[in-house]
Write a protein that holds these residues in place. Structure first.
Motif, PDB file in Angstrom:
ATOM      1  N   MET A   1      36.777  43.428  69.650  1.00 61.42           N
ATOM      2  CA  MET A   1      37.609  44.605  69.829  1.00 61.42           C
ATOM      3  C   MET A   1      36.683  45.802  70.014  1.00 61.42           C
ATOM      4  O   MET A   1      35.730  45.985  69.269  1.00 61.42           O
ATOM      5  CB  MET A   1      38.505  44.811  68.613  1.00 61.42           C
ATOM      6  N   ALA A   2      36.981  46.590  71.002  1.00 63.40           N
ATOM      7  CA  ALA A   2      36.191  47.793  71.271  1.00 63.40           C
ATOM      8  C   ALA A   2      37.132  48.948  71.567  1.00 63.40           C
ATOM      9  O   ALA A   2      38.238  48.751  72.070  1.00 63.40           O
ATOM     10  CB  ALA A   2      35.263  47.557  72.452  1.00 63.40           C
ATOM     11  N   PHE A   3      36.686  50.127  71.245  1.00 55.29           N
ATOM     12  CA  PHE A   3      37.438  51.332  71.554  1.00 55.29           C
ATOM     13  C   PHE A   3      36.892  51.909  72.847  1.00 55.29           C
ATOM     14  O   PHE A   3      35.713  52.247  72.922  1.00 55.29           O
ATOM     15  CB  PHE A   3      37.311  52.373  70.438  1.00 55.29           C
ATOM     16  N   ASP A   4      37.758  52.042  73.853  1.00 55.93           N
ATOM     17  CA  ASP A   4      37.309  52.663  75.095  1.00 55.93           C
ATOM     18  C   ASP A   4      37.431  54.180  74.972  1.00 55.93           C
ATOM     19  O   ASP A   4      37.879  54.704  73.954  1.00 55.93           O
ATOM     20  CB  ASP A   4      38.069  52.115  76.306  1.00 55.93           C
ATOM     21  N   GLN A   5      37.017  54.877  76.003  1.00 59.61           N
ATOM     22  CA  GLN A   5      37.009  56.346  75.935  1.00 59.61           C
ATOM     23  C   GLN A   5      38.411  56.922  75.804  1.00 59.61           C
ATOM     24  O   GLN A   5      38.598  57.946  75.142  1.00 59.61           O
ATOM     25  CB  GLN A   5      36.302  56.921  77.149  1.00 59.61           C
ATOM     26  N   ASP A   6      39.414  56.281  76.411  1.00 62.61           N
ATOM     27  CA  ASP A   6      40.791  56.761  76.269  1.00 62.61           C
ATOM     28  C   ASP A   6      41.242  56.666  74.822  1.00 62.61           C
ATOM     29  O   ASP A   6      41.850  57.603  74.290  1.00 62.61           O
ATOM     30  CB  ASP A   6      41.738  55.965  77.170  1.00 62.61           C
ATOM     31  N   MET A   7      40.952  55.529  74.183  1.00 61.49           N
ATOM     32  CA  MET A   7      41.333  55.367  72.774  1.00 61.49           C
ATOM     33  C   MET A   7      40.617  56.379  71.893  1.00 61.49           C
ATOM     34  O   MET A   7      41.218  56.936  70.967  1.00 61.49           O
ATOM     35  CB  MET A   7      41.009  53.953  72.289  1.00 61.49           C
ATOM     36  N   MET A   8      39.342  56.603  72.173  1.00 60.06           N
ATOM     37  CA  MET A   8      38.585  57.572  71.376  1.00 60.06           C
ATOM     38  C   MET A   8      39.178  58.969  71.528  1.00 60.06           C
ATOM     39  O   MET A   8      39.277  59.710  70.540  1.00 60.06           O
ATOM     40  CB  MET A   8      37.109  57.558  71.770  1.00 60.06           C
ATOM     41  N   ALA A   9      39.587  59.326  72.732  1.00 60.12           N
ATOM     42  CA  ALA A   9      40.210  60.642  72.940  1.00 60.12           C
ATOM     43  C   ALA A   9      41.524  60.730  72.176  1.00 60.12           C
ATOM     44  O   ALA A   9      41.842  61.768  71.584  1.00 60.12           O
ATOM     45  CB  ALA A   9      40.431  60.882  74.432  1.00 60.12           C
TER      46      ALA A   9
END
Length: 76
Positions: A1-9
């Motif tokens: 599982m990884a957090f992409d930039q959209d999720m981080m935003a």
């Protein structure tokens, strides 16, 4: 599982909501960075906030920031 930039935003935007009162929200101005405005729209589309430019957290949003606070505290 990884957090992409959209999720981080989205997580960053959720972290900006006040915790002291459910009657306080935030307003994303049209001059805000595009990624922040896009994150607000995605959170609205997911039913996490009640307005595409911020507004208030929904019940789901309130649950999510509770979990977000727990994760932040554990990782600090």
């Amino acid at each position: 599982m990884a957090f992409d930039q959209d999720m981080m935003a989205e997580l960053t935007l959720l972290a900006k909501f006040p915790r002291t009162s459910m009657h306080q929200g935030i307003k994303i101005h049209s001059s805000a960075e595009q990624n922040l405005r896009d994150a607000a729209q995605r959170l609205f589309d997911k039913g996490i906030i009640d307005s595409p430019d911020g507004g208030y957290l929904t019940d789901l949003g309130l649950d999510l920031i509770s979990h977000l606070d727990q994760v932040h505290c554990a990782l600090q």
